[in-house]
Design a protein around this motif. Structure first.
Motif, short mmCIF file in Angstrom:
data_model
loop_
_atom_site.label_atom_id
_atom_site.label_comp_id
_atom_site.label_asym_id
_atom_site.label_seq_id
_atom_site.Cartn_x
_atom_site.Cartn_y
_atom_site.Cartn_z
N ALA A 136 0.83 -1.20 0.00
CA ALA A 136 0.00 0.00 0.00
C ALA A 136 0.87 1.26 0.00
O ALA A 136 0.60 2.21 -0.73
CB ALA A 136 -0.93 -0.01 1.20
N SER B 143 -8.90 -1.11 1.69
CA SER B 143 -8.00 -1.90 0.85
C SER B 143 -7.79 -3.29 1.42
O SER B 143 -7.80 -4.29 0.70
CB SER B 143 -6.65 -1.18 0.72
N THR C 152 -8.98 -6.91 -0.24
CA THR C 152 -8.02 -8.00 -0.44
C THR C 152 -8.47 -9.27 0.27
O THR C 152 -8.39 -10.37 -0.28
CB THR C 152 -6.63 -7.56 0.05
N MET D 164 -3.25 -4.65 -3.22
CA MET D 164 -2.95 -3.55 -2.30
C MET D 164 -2.24 -2.40 -3.01
O MET D 164 -2.36 -1.24 -2.61
CB MET D 164 -2.10 -4.05 -1.14
N ARG E 33 -2.97 -1.29 -5.91
CA ARG E 33 -4.03 -0.53 -6.57
C ARG E 33 -3.60 0.02 -7.93
O ARG E 33 -3.84 1.17 -8.27
CB ARG E 33 -4.52 0.60 -5.65
#
Length: 205
Positions: A107, A118, A122, A155, A157
């Motif tokens: 992240a 997030s 996941t 994570m 993204r």
């Protein structure tokens, strides 16, 4: 196919190791939402292509574009913040770190603080990871490490995934699981450039 609707493009890309040329004037276009699979014999330059695109190997000549921007000067640590993840062969695992630490670092790589949303997204995809948060990655099974590697991608993204042999060394069930996951994420909008040795997986995707 609109060749100007690309999200990743190379033109006459030349790269290799020392004086040894591995990639010789490679050109291709990857459009948003596509999957492009690179197949070939061992030593033919498949992994070298991904390493060159991600900046781990300096190209000798040619050009690359990522999301219409020149990719010639992007450094490896800048890739995630540019929306691109690189799945290395064998996964994205550091054995001494816990599952939770891997996800938190993923992240942070993207420029986001680790957020509950997030993590929840996941864990919704891979409930098993929630049970493994305190486990050291070096103690995970091959299938669990695959889940963690895919969890890292989520994570981060990103919307472009460069994947080097994502099914290598896995059991048949895990190969199918991985192929189904990649296909589903592509339907959800992830663009993928995949190096793959398994012909059934390659042509299935």
């Amino acid at each position: 196919m609109n060749k100007e609707n690309y999200i990743l493009k190379t033109e006459n890309l030349v790269a290799g190791y020392g004086e040894h040329i591995v990639l010789n004037e490679v050109s291709f276009v990857l459009e948003k939402g596509e999957i492009l699979v690179i197949i070939g014999q061992n030593g033919s330059g498949k992994s070298t292509l991904l390493k060159t695109l991600s900046g781990l190997i300096r190209k000798k000549s040619g050009n690359t574009w990522l999301k219409k921007q020149s990719g010639n000067n992007i450094l490896p640590h800048q890739f995630v913040r540019n929306g691109i993840s690189y799945f290395t062969q064998g996964g994205l695992i550091m054995p001494a770190l816990s599952v939770l630490e891997h996800l938190e670092l993923a992240a942070l790589q993207s420029g986001f603080k680790p957020e509950k949303t997030s993590f929840n997204n996941t864990f919704a995809e891979f409930p098993k990871l929630k049970e493994l948060l305190k486990q050291k990655a070096g103690n995970l099974s091959g299938g669990e490490r695959q889940l963690l590697s895919f969890g890292i991608l989520l994570m981060q993204r990103t919307d472009i995934w460069l994947l080097d042999e994502p099914t290598a060394g896995l059991s048949p069930d895990m190969v199918q699981f991985s192929a189904d996951f990649l296909r589903r994420k592509n339907y959800e909008g992830i663009t993928m450039l995949i190096v793959e040795h398994n012909m059934d997986v390659a042509f299935g995707l």
